[in-house]
Design a protein around this motif. Structure first.
Motif, PDB file in Angstrom:
ATOM      1  N   GLY A  45       0.790  -1.223   0.000  1.00 35.02           N
ATOM      2  CA  GLY A  45       0.000   0.000   0.000  1.00 35.02           C
ATOM      3  C   GLY A  45       0.820   1.271   0.000  1.00 35.02           C
ATOM      4  N   GLY A  46       1.993   1.248  -0.618  1.00 31.43           N
ATOM      5  CA  GLY A  46       2.833   2.438  -0.682  1.00 31.43           C
ATOM      6  C   GLY A  46       3.624   2.722   0.569  1.00 31.43           C
ATOM      7  N   ALA A  47       3.660   1.765   1.500  1.00 31.90           N
ATOM      8  CA  ALA A  47       4.384   1.966   2.763  1.00 31.90           C
ATOM      9  C   ALA A  47       5.223   0.734   3.095  1.00 31.90           C
ATOM     10  N   ALA A  48       6.163   0.908   3.992  1.00 30.76           N
ATOM     11  CA  ALA A  48       6.995  -0.203   4.467  1.00 30.76           C
ATOM     12  C   ALA A  48       7.519   0.140   5.853  1.00 30.76           C
ATOM     13  N   GLU A  49       7.941  -0.900   6.547  1.00 31.01           N
ATOM     14  CA  GLU A  49       8.590  -0.714   7.839  1.00 31.01           C
ATOM     15  C   GLU A  49      10.100  -0.747   7.635  1.00 31.01           C
ATOM     16  N   LEU A  50      10.777   0.238   8.199  1.00 29.81           N
ATOM     17  CA  LEU A  50      12.229   0.321   8.128  1.00 29.81           C
ATOM     18  C   LEU A  50      12.830  -0.281   9.389  1.00 29.81           C
ATOM     19  N   GLY A  51      13.820  -1.135   9.193  1.00 29.89           N
ATOM     20  CA  GLY A  51      14.625  -1.641  10.297  1.00 29.89           C
ATOM     21  C   GLY A  51      16.085  -1.447   9.942  1.00 29.89           C
ATOM     22  N   PHE A  52      16.908  -1.087  10.914  1.00 31.28           N
ATOM     23  CA  PHE A  52      18.331  -0.902  10.612  1.00 31.28           C
ATOM     24  C   PHE A  52      19.187  -1.296  11.798  1.00 31.28           C
ATOM     25  N   ARG A  53      20.410  -1.676  11.465  1.00 32.06           N
ATOM     26  CA  ARG A  53      21.405  -2.038  12.471  1.00 32.06           C
ATOM     27  C   ARG A  53      22.771  -1.687  11.920  1.00 32.06           C
ATOM     28  N   VAL A  54      23.628  -1.136  12.766  1.00 34.64           N
ATOM     29  CA  VAL A  54      24.967  -0.734  12.361  1.00 34.64           C
ATOM     30  C   VAL A  54      25.978  -1.534  13.173  1.00 34.64           C
ATOM     31  N   ALA A  55      27.072  -1.913  12.524  1.00 36.80           N
ATOM     32  CA  ALA A  55      28.139  -2.636  13.202  1.00 36.80           C
ATOM     33  C   ALA A  55      28.676  -1.801  14.360  1.00 36.80           C
ATOM     34  N   GLU A  56      28.982  -2.463  15.453  1.00 33.23           N
ATOM     35  CA  GLU A  56      29.469  -1.757  16.642  1.00 33.23           C
ATOM     36  C   GLU A  56      30.693  -0.896  16.320  1.00 33.23           C
ATOM     37  N   ALA A  57      31.584  -1.415  15.491  1.00 34.32           N
ATOM     38  CA  ALA A  57      32.800  -0.677  15.140  1.00 34.32           C
ATOM     39  C   ALA A  57      32.502   0.585  14.342  1.00 34.32           C
ATOM     40  N   ALA A  58      31.328   0.661  13.715  1.00 35.03           N
ATOM     41  CA  ALA A  58      30.965   1.828  12.904  1.00 35.03           C
ATOM     42  C   ALA A  58      30.075   2.811  13.656  1.00 35.03           C
ATOM     43  N   ALA A  59      29.691   2.474  14.873  1.00 30.65           N
ATOM     44  CA  ALA A  59      28.775   3.329  15.645  1.00 30.65           C
ATOM     45  C   ALA A  59      29.393   4.696  15.901  1.00 30.65           C
ATOM     46  N   GLY A  60      28.543   5.724  15.868  1.00 33.15           N
ATOM     47  CA  GLY A  60      28.979   7.073  16.193  1.00 33.15           C
ATOM     48  C   GLY A  60      29.682   7.801  15.064  1.00 33.15           C
ATOM     49  N   ARG A  61      29.679   7.223  13.862  1.00 33.69           N
ATOM     50  CA  ARG A  61      30.373   7.853  12.728  1.00 33.69           C
ATOM     51  C   ARG A  61      29.408   8.331  11.646  1.00 33.69           C
ATOM     52  N   GLY A  62      28.122   8.353  11.927  1.00 33.28           N
ATOM     53  CA  GLY A  62      27.156   8.821  10.940  1.00 33.28           C
ATOM     54  C   GLY A  62      26.698   7.759   9.960  1.00 33.28           C
ATOM     55  N   VAL A  63      27.135   6.522  10.166  1.00 31.09           N
ATOM     56  CA  VAL A  63      26.785   5.428   9.253  1.00 31.09           C
ATOM     57  C   VAL A  63      25.273   5.188   9.250  1.00 31.09           C
ATOM     58  N   ALA A  64      24.664   5.181  10.416  1.00 32.04           N
ATOM     59  CA  ALA A  64      23.227   4.921  10.490  1.00 32.04           C
ATOM     60  C   ALA A  64      22.441   6.019   9.771  1.00 32.04           C
TER      61      ALA A  64
END
Length: 105
Positions: free
Chosen positions: A26-45
């Protein structure tokens, strides 16, 4: 339902995040995301959420994304706010209180 799975890789080919669109309908979706711990805090997400939001609109023709973030997960809630999502409801997922966010594309 239909799902679209995406990986974000670094210059060396290592996976630094996954950004998934699930329950597409119906033109919509649920977004889920996960970032590697080593990449956290660098704007990756933020980068990944922005990229998959553009794909959702331009490639998949979606009009709205929904994302739930646990109340205790301040980092995910901050990413959602920084990428234009707005809180719309309080829900429970897997027994955990969450804030549901939406982004109109």
């Amino acid at each position: 339902g239909v799902c679209h799975f995406h990986l974000l890789v670094d210059d060396g080919g290592g996976v630094v995040g996954r950004f998934n669109l699930v329950d597409v309908a119906g033109g919509a979706a649920e977004l889920g995301f996960r970032v590697a711990e080593a990449a956290a805090g660098r704007g990756v997400a933020k980068d990944g959420v922005r990229r998959v939001s553009v794909l959702a609109r331009d490639e998949y023709g979606l009009k709205r994304l929904i994302a739930d973030a646990e109340v205790r997960n301040g980092a995910s809630r901050a990413v959602l706010r920084a990428t234009g999502f707005v809180p719309i409801d309080e829900v429970t997922r897997s027994g955990q209180p969450c804030i549901r966010h939406a982004l109109d594309l």
